[in-house]
Design a protein around this motif. Structure first.
Motif, PDB file in Angstrom:
ATOM      1  N   THR A   1       0.738  -1.298  -0.242  1.00 41.96           N
ATOM      2  CA  THR A   1       0.042   0.080   0.060  1.00 41.96           C
ATOM      3  C   THR A   1       0.811   1.421   0.029  1.00 41.96           C
ATOM      4  O   THR A   1       0.526   2.287  -0.690  1.00 41.96           O
ATOM      5  CB  THR A   1      -0.832   0.201   1.249  1.00 41.96           C
ATOM      6  N   GLU A   2       2.044   1.225   0.625  1.00 39.96           N
ATOM      7  CA  GLU A   2       2.820   2.348   0.590  1.00 39.96           C
ATOM      8  C   GLU A   2       3.509   2.484  -0.788  1.00 39.96           C
ATOM      9  O   GLU A   2       3.958   3.638  -1.236  1.00 39.96           O
ATOM     10  CB  GLU A   2       4.098   2.180   1.583  1.00 39.96           C
ATOM     11  N   GLY A   3       3.639   1.435  -1.471  1.00 39.89           N
ATOM     12  CA  GLY A   3       4.286   1.513  -2.602  1.00 39.89           C
ATOM     13  C   GLY A   3       3.299   2.064  -3.791  1.00 39.89           C
ATOM     14  O   GLY A   3       3.553   2.908  -4.499  1.00 39.89           O
TER      15      GLY A   3
ATOM     16  N   ARG B   1      -4.881   8.739   2.940  1.00 35.17           N
ATOM     17  CA  ARG B   1      -5.449   9.306   1.691  1.00 35.17           C
ATOM     18  C   ARG B   1      -4.076  10.593   1.161  1.00 35.17           C
ATOM     19  O   ARG B   1      -3.904  11.204   2.268  1.00 35.17           O
ATOM     20  CB  ARG B   1      -6.773  10.324   1.733  1.00 35.17           C
ATOM     21  N   LEU B   2      -3.609  10.218   0.111  1.00 32.93           N
ATOM     22  CA  LEU B   2      -2.568  11.311  -0.419  1.00 32.93           C
ATOM     23  C   LEU B   2      -3.367  12.166  -1.225  1.00 32.93           C
ATOM     24  O   LEU B   2      -3.832  11.779  -2.253  1.00 32.93           O
ATOM     25  CB  LEU B   2      -1.633  10.553  -1.329  1.00 32.93           C
ATOM     26  N   THR B   3      -3.175  13.430  -1.049  1.00 29.36           N
ATOM     27  CA  THR B   3      -3.625  14.530  -1.744  1.00 29.36           C
ATOM     28  C   THR B   3      -2.697  15.354  -2.488  1.00 29.36           C
ATOM     29  O   THR B   3      -1.696  15.826  -1.824  1.00 29.36           O
ATOM     30  CB  THR B   3      -4.777  15.497  -1.123  1.00 29.36           C
TER      31      THR B   3
ATOM     32  N   GLY C   1      -7.297   0.046  -3.078  1.00 28.47           N
ATOM     33  CA  GLY C   1      -7.670   1.494  -2.974  1.00 28.47           C
ATOM     34  C   GLY C   1      -8.404   1.946  -4.320  1.00 28.47           C
ATOM     35  O   GLY C   1      -8.844   1.070  -4.873  1.00 28.47           O
ATOM     36  N   ARG C   2      -8.214   3.324  -4.366  1.00 26.60           N
ATOM     37  CA  ARG C   2      -8.801   3.903  -5.193  1.00 26.60           C
ATOM     38  C   ARG C   2      -8.270   5.247  -5.789  1.00 26.60           C
ATOM     39  O   ARG C   2      -7.562   5.860  -4.947  1.00 26.60           O
ATOM     40  CB  ARG C   2     -10.452   4.005  -5.321  1.00 26.60           C
ATOM     41  N   LEU C   3      -8.658   5.992  -6.742  1.00 29.04           N
ATOM     42  CA  LEU C   3      -8.123   7.232  -7.477  1.00 29.04           C
ATOM     43  C   LEU C   3      -9.229   8.117  -7.510  1.00 29.04           C
ATOM     44  O   LEU C   3      -9.854   7.764  -8.344  1.00 29.04           O
ATOM     45  CB  LEU C   3      -7.123   7.006  -8.381  1.00 29.04           C
ATOM     46  N   GLU C   4      -9.313   9.461  -7.147  1.00 34.42           N
ATOM     47  CA  GLU C   4     -10.006  10.548  -7.518  1.00 34.42           C
ATOM     48  C   GLU C   4      -9.441  11.695  -8.168  1.00 34.42           C
ATOM     49  O   GLU C   4      -8.296  12.109  -7.389  1.00 34.42           O
ATOM     50  CB  GLU C   4     -10.898  10.963  -6.226  1.00 34.42           C
ATOM     51  N   THR C   5     -10.058  12.309  -8.934  1.00 31.09           N
ATOM     52  CA  THR C   5      -9.392  13.255  -9.576  1.00 31.09           C
ATOM     53  C   THR C   5     -10.447  14.566 -10.036  1.00 31.09           C
ATOM     54  O   THR C   5     -11.624  14.159 -10.081  1.00 31.09           O
ATOM     55  CB  THR C   5      -8.527  13.034 -10.922  1.00 31.09           C
TER      56      THR C   5
ATOM     57  N   PHE D   1      -5.678  21.650 -10.475  1.00 30.66           N
ATOM     58  CA  PHE D   1      -6.086  20.012 -10.551  1.00 30.66           C
ATOM     59  C   PHE D   1      -5.787  19.393  -9.200  1.00 30.66           C
ATOM     60  O   PHE D   1      -4.763  19.603  -8.559  1.00 30.66           O
ATOM     61  CB  PHE D   1      -4.991  19.316 -11.544  1.00 30.66           C
ATOM     62  N   ALA D   2      -6.642  18.466  -8.744  1.00 30.46           N
ATOM     63  CA  ALA D   2      -6.699  17.635  -7.530  1.00 30.46           C
ATOM     64  C   ALA D   2      -6.603  16.391  -7.792  1.00 30.46           C
ATOM     65  O   ALA D   2      -7.237  15.682  -8.744  1.00 30.46           O
ATOM     66  CB  ALA D   2      -7.683  18.133  -6.495  1.00 30.46           C
ATOM     67  N   LEU D   3      -5.477  15.402  -7.074  1.00 31.56           N
ATOM     68  CA  LEU D   3      -5.264  14.232  -7.531  1.00 31.56           C
ATOM     69  C   LEU D   3      -5.602  13.711  -5.674  1.00 31.56           C
ATOM     70  O   LEU D   3      -4.796  14.153  -5.023  1.00 31.56           O
ATOM     71  CB  LEU D   3      -4.165  13.922  -7.961  1.00 31.56           C
ATOM     72  N   ARG D   4      -6.512  12.595  -5.413  1.00 30.65           N
ATOM     73  CA  ARG D   4      -6.641  12.011  -4.250  1.00 30.65           C
ATOM     74  C   ARG D   4      -6.532  10.624  -4.373  1.00 30.65           C
ATOM     75  O   ARG D   4      -7.427   9.900  -5.256  1.00 30.65           O
ATOM     76  CB  ARG D   4      -7.996  12.456  -3.581  1.00 30.65           C
ATOM     77  N   ALA D   5      -5.577   9.964  -3.776  1.00 33.13           N
ATOM     78  CA  ALA D   5      -5.293   8.400  -3.750  1.00 33.13           C
ATOM     79  C   ALA D   5      -5.546   7.781  -2.515  1.00 33.13           C
ATOM     80  O   ALA D   5      -5.155   8.308  -1.546  1.00 33.13           O
ATOM     81  CB  ALA D   5      -3.862   8.224  -4.219  1.00 33.13           C
ATOM     82  N   TYR D   6      -6.198   6.764  -2.432  1.00 31.32           N
ATOM     83  CA  TYR D   6      -6.797   5.979  -1.336  1.00 31.32           C
ATOM     84  C   TYR D   6      -6.196   4.884  -1.229  1.00 31.32           C
ATOM     85  O   TYR D   6      -6.404   3.957  -2.256  1.00 31.32           O
ATOM     86  CB  TYR D   6      -8.154   6.123  -1.181  1.00 31.32           C
ATOM     87  N   VAL D   7      -5.816   4.419   0.049  1.00 30.84           N
ATOM     88  CA  VAL D   7      -5.368   2.943   0.331  1.00 30.84           C
ATOM     89  C   VAL D   7      -5.974   2.635   1.593  1.00 30.84           C
ATOM     90  O   VAL D   7      -5.850   3.647   2.519  1.00 30.84           O
ATOM     91  CB  VAL D   7      -3.731   2.806   0.191  1.00 30.84           C
TER      92      VAL D   7
END
Length: 426
Positions: free
Chosen positions: A302-304, A343-345, A375-379, A388-394
């Motif tokens: 998940t960190e990767g 969440r990484l934003t 996980g999932r990705l939201e943009t 532009f915003a990118l949000r990655a969830y694990v």
């Protein structure tokens, strides 16, 4: 992914830094322009020569002497900028500048005392500080002695010429010390990077030796044993060959695991790369302190996945956004189904998402990579901005922190620190 914008080469777009020699004609021209700007201080002597009441002989002598002075100054500074000649070869131009300063001031007027300031600054630039710290006071003393000849400026020439000559010289010594420190730090960083890479190669060699040494020795031994069993004992030889196959397969698995461990991206490493890329691209960075340390509640996979998301997001910001500021946040979030996510934003203030466009290959691949980690990705558009915003969830895989004991990077953690603004493209 947003369309790619064409960027110029880094060497041409980046301004050359203090202490660095120019690497292209454009950078050399920029440095030469900065050097030439200071020559505007010679407007006083030039204006005096072009005014009324100046004899032809004085005008010719003034322009010839000034041309020789500027030529010596430029040769001295440019040679120092490009080649750094031996110290012994720097005294002749300095002596010529000092002699011309004395001669022109003595014969043409007090406004020519400004030449001593150029001589003082030039000596600070090209001489070692152990020598320039004596040369600058000497030049100032000569200035005071020559300036005392003119009664009309005796009340203020110490403040108008002597103090600037002395102060500018010693300030330039400080700048040169800063330049040398920057150069030493740059060399030290390169050396540290080289040693780190060498240490990593040695560690990989040791790990591979430990993984393969026993397996290859066993394969060699069993191969010799199987060779001696043939052709009299083919069944025993077949068993040895089967053991060889099993050992080789396990060795292959071990090597793959070792190499995968070395290739697995980490958030701290990717953050360092993001800082360098954004600094080169001239984009200011605000980074959450939670990204600096070891993230809690994340497995290696998940960190990767988050590290890949950070790399792809920063690549998009550098290449396509046209942004001037980028923000990185690492927070925790509870979903409606009581699932706990990290969440990484990544937000920027650039052009924002393009309407009617689907994700490019990079974002599509990132969605698949995050899906493998559950996980999932939201943009979308950055809140309060057109960027532009990118949000990655694990998913978080360890027990959640209580509200009274939040982890770093949560919404109650300290405000993110701002990285230094920078310039130039990747």
């Amino acid at each position: 992914m947003r369309p790619v914008e064409t960027k110029s080469a880094p060497d041409d777009r980046n301004p050359v830094l203090i202490g660095q020699r120019p690497h292209s004609r454009r950078q050399a021209l920029r440095k030469s322009m900065w050097i030439g700007i200071w020559l505007l201080y010679l407007a006083g002597p030039v204006g005096e020569l072009t005014g009324h009441g100046v004899t032809t002989a004085d005008r010719i002598w003034g322009f010839v002497g000034l041309a020789l002075f500027v030529l010596a100054y430029i040769i001295l500074i440019v040679r120092h900028m490009w080649r750094r000649p031996p110290v012994s070869l720097r005294y002749s131009p300095l002596a010529a500048m000092l002699a011309l300063s004395v001669a022109l001031t003595w014969t043409l007027g007090s406004s020519w005392l400004v030449l001593f300031i150029f001589t003082s600054v030039a000596s600070a630039v090209v001489l070692p500080w152990q020598r320039s710290r004596w040369a600058i006071p000497l030049i100032t003393v000569v200035l005071i002695a020559v300036g005392a000849r003119y009664a009309e400026i005796r009340n203020y020439y110490l403040f108008a010429y002597a103090l600037p000559a002395l102060g500018s010289g010693f300030v330039m010594i400080g700048v040169q010390n800063l330049v040398r420190t920057s150069q030493e730090l740059r060399v030290a960083r390169e050396e540290v990077a080289r040693l780190a890479a060498n240490e990593e190669r040695l560690r990989l060699a040791r790990d591979l030796h430990d993984l393969l040494g026993h397996s290859l020795s066993l394969i060699t031994l069993k191969s010799e044993l199987a060779g001696r069993m043939l052709p009299d004992r083919p069944e025993d030889a077949a068993k040895q060959v089967a053991d060889i196959e099993q050992v080789s397969r396990q060795a292959l698995v071990d090597v793959r695991e070792a190499v995968t461990g070395y290739r697995r991206p980490r958030l701290a490493v990717e953050l360092a790369g993001a800082r360098a890329a954004l600094r080169t691209a001239g984009i200011a960075l605000t980074a959450d302190p939670a990204l600096e340390g070891e993230p809690r509640g994340l497995t290696a996979d998940t960190e990767g996945a988050l590290a890949w998301a950070l790399r792809e997001a920063v690549t998009n910001v550098v290449r396509h956004s046209g942004a001037r500021h980028c923000e990185l946040l690492l927070t925790e979030e509870w979903e409606a189904d009581d699932r706990h996510y990290v969440r990484l934003t990544v937000n920027d203030d650039g052009e924002g998402p393009l309407r009617g466009r689907h994700d490019g290959n990079g974002l599509a691949g990132l969605r698949e990579r995050l899906a493998l980690a559950d996980g999932r990705l939201e943009t979308g558009q950055t809140p309060g901005s057109r960027g532009f915003a990118l949000r990655a969830y694990v998913p978080r895989t360890t027990p959640a922190a209580s509200p009274e004991d939040p982890i770093p990077g949560s919404d109650t953690s300290p405000e993110p620190v701002t990285g230094p603004p920078v310039n130039g493209p990747v």
